[in-house]
Design a protein around this motif. Structure first.
Motif, mmCIF file in Angstrom:
data_model
loop_
_atom_site.group_PDB
_atom_site.id
_atom_site.type_symbol
_atom_site.label_atom_id
_atom_site.label_comp_id
_atom_site.label_asym_id
_atom_site.label_seq_id
_atom_site.Cartn_x
_atom_site.Cartn_y
_atom_site.Cartn_z
ATOM 1 N N GLY A 177 0.782 -1.230 0.000
ATOM 2 C CA GLY A 177 0.000 0.000 0.000
ATOM 3 C C GLY A 177 0.816 1.284 0.000
ATOM 4 O O GLY A 177 0.263 2.373 0.132
ATOM 5 N N GLN A 178 2.132 1.187 -0.114
ATOM 6 C CA GLN A 178 2.970 2.397 -0.147
ATOM 7 C C GLN A 178 3.755 2.446 -1.458
ATOM 8 O O GLN A 178 4.002 1.416 -2.091
ATOM 9 C CB GLN A 178 4.004 2.351 0.979
ATOM 10 N N LEU A 179 4.187 3.653 -1.816
ATOM 11 C CA LEU A 179 5.093 3.804 -2.957
ATOM 12 C C LEU A 179 6.494 4.018 -2.407
ATOM 13 O O LEU A 179 6.766 5.046 -1.771
ATOM 14 C CB LEU A 179 4.660 4.993 -3.824
ATOM 15 N N LEU A 180 7.374 3.048 -2.620
ATOM 16 C CA LEU A 180 8.690 3.050 -1.972
ATOM 17 C C LEU A 180 9.813 3.037 -3.006
ATOM 18 O O LEU A 180 9.680 2.391 -4.062
ATOM 19 C CB LEU A 180 8.812 1.812 -1.080
ATOM 20 N N PRO A 181 10.938 3.713 -2.675
ATOM 21 C CA PRO A 181 12.031 3.767 -3.652
ATOM 22 C C PRO A 181 12.611 2.389 -3.982
ATOM 23 O O PRO A 181 12.760 1.548 -3.100
ATOM 24 C CB PRO A 181 13.098 4.619 -2.944
ATOM 25 N N ILE A 182 12.912 2.213 -5.257
ATOM 26 C CA ILE A 182 13.656 1.042 -5.725
ATOM 27 C C ILE A 182 14.741 1.570 -6.644
ATOM 28 O O ILE A 182 14.434 2.460 -7.445
ATOM 29 C CB ILE A 182 12.702 0.031 -6.431
ATOM 30 N N PRO A 183 16.006 1.182 -6.555
ATOM 31 C CA PRO A 183 16.585 0.187 -5.671
ATOM 32 C C PRO A 183 16.290 0.472 -4.191
ATOM 33 O O PRO A 183 16.149 1.623 -3.784
ATOM 34 C CB PRO A 183 18.100 0.325 -5.932
ATOM 35 N N ILE A 184 16.226 -0.623 -3.422
ATOM 36 C CA ILE A 184 15.970 -0.504 -1.986
ATOM 37 C C ILE A 184 17.043 0.390 -1.357
ATOM 38 O O ILE A 184 18.232 0.179 -1.581
ATOM 39 C CB ILE A 184 15.983 -1.913 -1.349
ATOM 40 N N ASN A 185 16.591 1.400 -0.593
ATOM 41 C CA ASN A 185 17.547 2.272 0.099
ATOM 42 C C ASN A 185 17.060 2.494 1.549
ATOM 43 O O ASN A 185 16.137 1.814 2.015
ATOM 44 C CB ASN A 185 17.752 3.586 -0.681
ATOM 45 N N ARG A 210 14.483 -12.838 2.853
ATOM 46 C CA ARG A 210 13.268 -13.364 2.228
ATOM 47 C C ARG A 210 12.128 -12.343 2.112
ATOM 48 O O ARG A 210 11.472 -12.254 1.089
ATOM 49 C CB ARG A 210 12.783 -14.604 3.016
ATOM 50 N N ASP A 211 11.892 -11.547 3.158
ATOM 51 C CA ASP A 211 10.727 -10.658 3.117
ATOM 52 C C ASP A 211 10.875 -9.617 1.995
ATOM 53 O O ASP A 211 9.955 -9.428 1.183
ATOM 54 C CB ASP A 211 10.536 -9.966 4.473
ATOM 55 N N LEU A 212 12.015 -8.959 1.933
ATOM 56 C CA LEU A 212 12.224 -7.957 0.873
ATOM 57 C C LEU A 212 12.244 -8.635 -0.500
ATOM 58 O O LEU A 212 11.732 -8.097 -1.483
ATOM 59 C CB LEU A 212 13.531 -7.191 1.113
ATOM 60 N N CYS A 213 12.808 -9.835 -0.542
ATOM 61 C CA CYS A 213 12.841 -10.599 -1.796
ATOM 62 C C CYS A 213 11.412 -10.846 -2.282
ATOM 63 O O CYS A 213 11.080 -10.570 -3.440
ATOM 64 C CB CYS A 213 13.557 -11.931 -1.563
ATOM 65 N N ASP A 214 10.556 -11.333 -1.397
ATOM 66 C CA ASP A 214 9.189 -11.663 -1.805
ATOM 67 C C ASP A 214 8.387 -10.404 -2.136
ATOM 68 O O ASP A 214 7.560 -10.403 -3.041
ATOM 69 C CB ASP A 214 8.483 -12.471 -0.712
ATOM 70 N N LYS A 215 8.633 -9.310 -1.416
ATOM 71 C CA LYS A 215 7.822 -8.097 -1.630
ATOM 72 C C LYS A 215 8.233 -7.329 -2.891
ATOM 73 O O LYS A 215 7.395 -6.750 -3.561
ATOM 74 C CB LYS A 215 7.937 -7.174 -0.418
#
Ligand code: FAD
Length: 370
Positions: free
Chosen positions: A89-97, A141-146
């Protein structure tokens, strides 16, 4: 005087054509599509917004040589690409920072805290054979799956564990707040668009361009001194070992009248929702002022134009068999993303074409002085 035949008017073909013409060779460029620029083709849509027909193309390079060479044919507009991913439900930066981690988990970590967090959640893997190994090893795993598993499944039709490590190795993770998608030294868009840049590249008295012509229609008849082939390598050899697998895309373009802007950054990724992977709003890339805006949604699919070589060891082995044929094909030189079955960025293709043209100038002396 026999011409050089160049098959394909994308970055590979156009760069080689211009270098050879500058060196004194008469050059004939053909492309089966009705336009220049290959997949970088851009044009104004019906509302007059400049769009990229085959998906967003953002220019970035660390090569001063490539940037300087292209600058002969275009002025540039500075542009740093930014991407957000819709997750939980959020818009988050990618690459992960740092922002991604803090906002996703409701934390307030500093840089050292993010590094320690990632160290805690990562699942060390050795050796790193698949893309799943790479992602789990770096973010757990969590960041991988999300962020990665769903996107990869849509993009490639495969699980992360079925893809070579190299695909995920392209994606960095940052503990700071840098939210640029690329960190290259040169990041810019051609001021008047890619197609205009290609028109200038191929505007040379020794170059003639014919569009809407397939190589197959003239492979046995066109007189030529030598050939530069930038089409699919398996097609050149009649798919004799079977077709090289590609992933394709369907592009859904949309114009939204009387809407100045629909998203805050150039691209929004949807790893876990919708059949499309991402939406790009072109005005961010081009800086165009227009009362409306135009976006494209990308739907990955198995059939259609060949866009992405599927990076798996068996496909690489199949390519090697074609490459062995290409190496002994007399007076034909294979270059570009389709002929080399590689995911190449535009700057990598230009760099490879500049090197090839230098080699060809040594192999085939020019009939006329430049
Ligand atoms: P192409 O651009 O594909 O040109 C090959 C040409 O050969 C085509 O025009 C084709 O019609 C022609 N051809 C093929 N077979 C024949 C035949 N038998 N007869 C006549 N003509 C033929 N790179 C970046 O640096 N930044 C990006 O943001 C970026 N985004 C991308 C987004 C998408 C969706 C895709 C698919 C790619 C992206 N790329 C990006 C990669 C970029 O598109 C390539 O690096 C570039 O197009 C490669 O140039 P090329 O000349 O090798 O191939």
């Amino acid at each position: 005087m026999e011409e050089v035949l160049i098959v394909g008017a994308g970055f590979a073909g156009a760069t080689t054509a211009r270098c050879l013409a500058d060196a004194g060779h008469p050059v004939r460029v053909i492309d089966r599509r009705p336009h220049l620029a290959g997949n970088a083709f851009d044009l104004p849509d019906a509302a007059g917004v400049l769009i990229h027909q085959y998906g967003p193309h953002i220019f970035h390079t660390n090569s001063e040589k490539v940037f300087t060479w292209l600058s002969r044919f275009t002025a540039w507009r500075d542009y740093e690409h930014r991407v957000l991913a819709q997750v939980d439900g959020q818009l988050l930066p990618i690459p992960i920072n740092r922002t991604t981690i803090n906002r996703l988990y409701g934390l307030d970590l500093d840089e050292a805290g993010v590094t320690a967090f990632l160290e805690k959640v990562r699942e060390p893997r050795e050796p790193l054979k698949t893309s799943e190994d790479v992602v789990l090893n770096s973010v757990g795993r969590d960041l991988c799956d999300k962020f990665f598993r769903g996107y990869t499944r849509k993009q490639w039709g495969l699980d992360l564990s079925e893809l070579s490590a190299g695909v995920a190795a392209r994606i960095p993770t940052r503990s700071n707040d840098d939210d640029r998608y690329f960190t290259d030294r040169f990041q810019a868009m051609p001021q008047d668009g890619y197609t205009r840049m290609f028109e200038r590249m191929l505007d040379h008295p020794r170059i003639r361009v014919e569009l809407g012509i397939d190589f197959e229609a003239l492979r046995d008849t066109a007189p030529r001194r030598f050939t530069v082939y930038t089409g699919p390598i398996d097609a050149y050899f009649g798919h004799r070992f079977g077709p090289l697998p590609y992933r394709s895309l369907r592009f859904e373009h949309e114009h939204l009248p009387a809407t100045a802007q629909v998203q805050t950054v150039g691209t929004v990724n949807f790893p876990n929702q919708h059949a499309y992977t991402r939406i790009t709003e072109f005005k961010h890339l081009t800086g165009q002022a227009h009362p409306g805006t135009s976006v494209v949604r990308e739907y990955p699919c198995a059939d259609g134009d060949p866009y992405y070589p599927i990076p798996r060891p068996d496909n690489e082995a199949l390519f090697k068999r074609y490459e062995a044929l290409a190496e002994v094909e007399p007076d034909v030189h294979f270059i570009g993303r389709l002929a080399q079955y590689r995911y190449y960025n535009m700057d990598q293709v230009v760099a490879a074409a500049l090197s090839l043209a230098e080699r060809l100038a040594g192999l085939y002396p020019a009939p006329s002085a430049p």
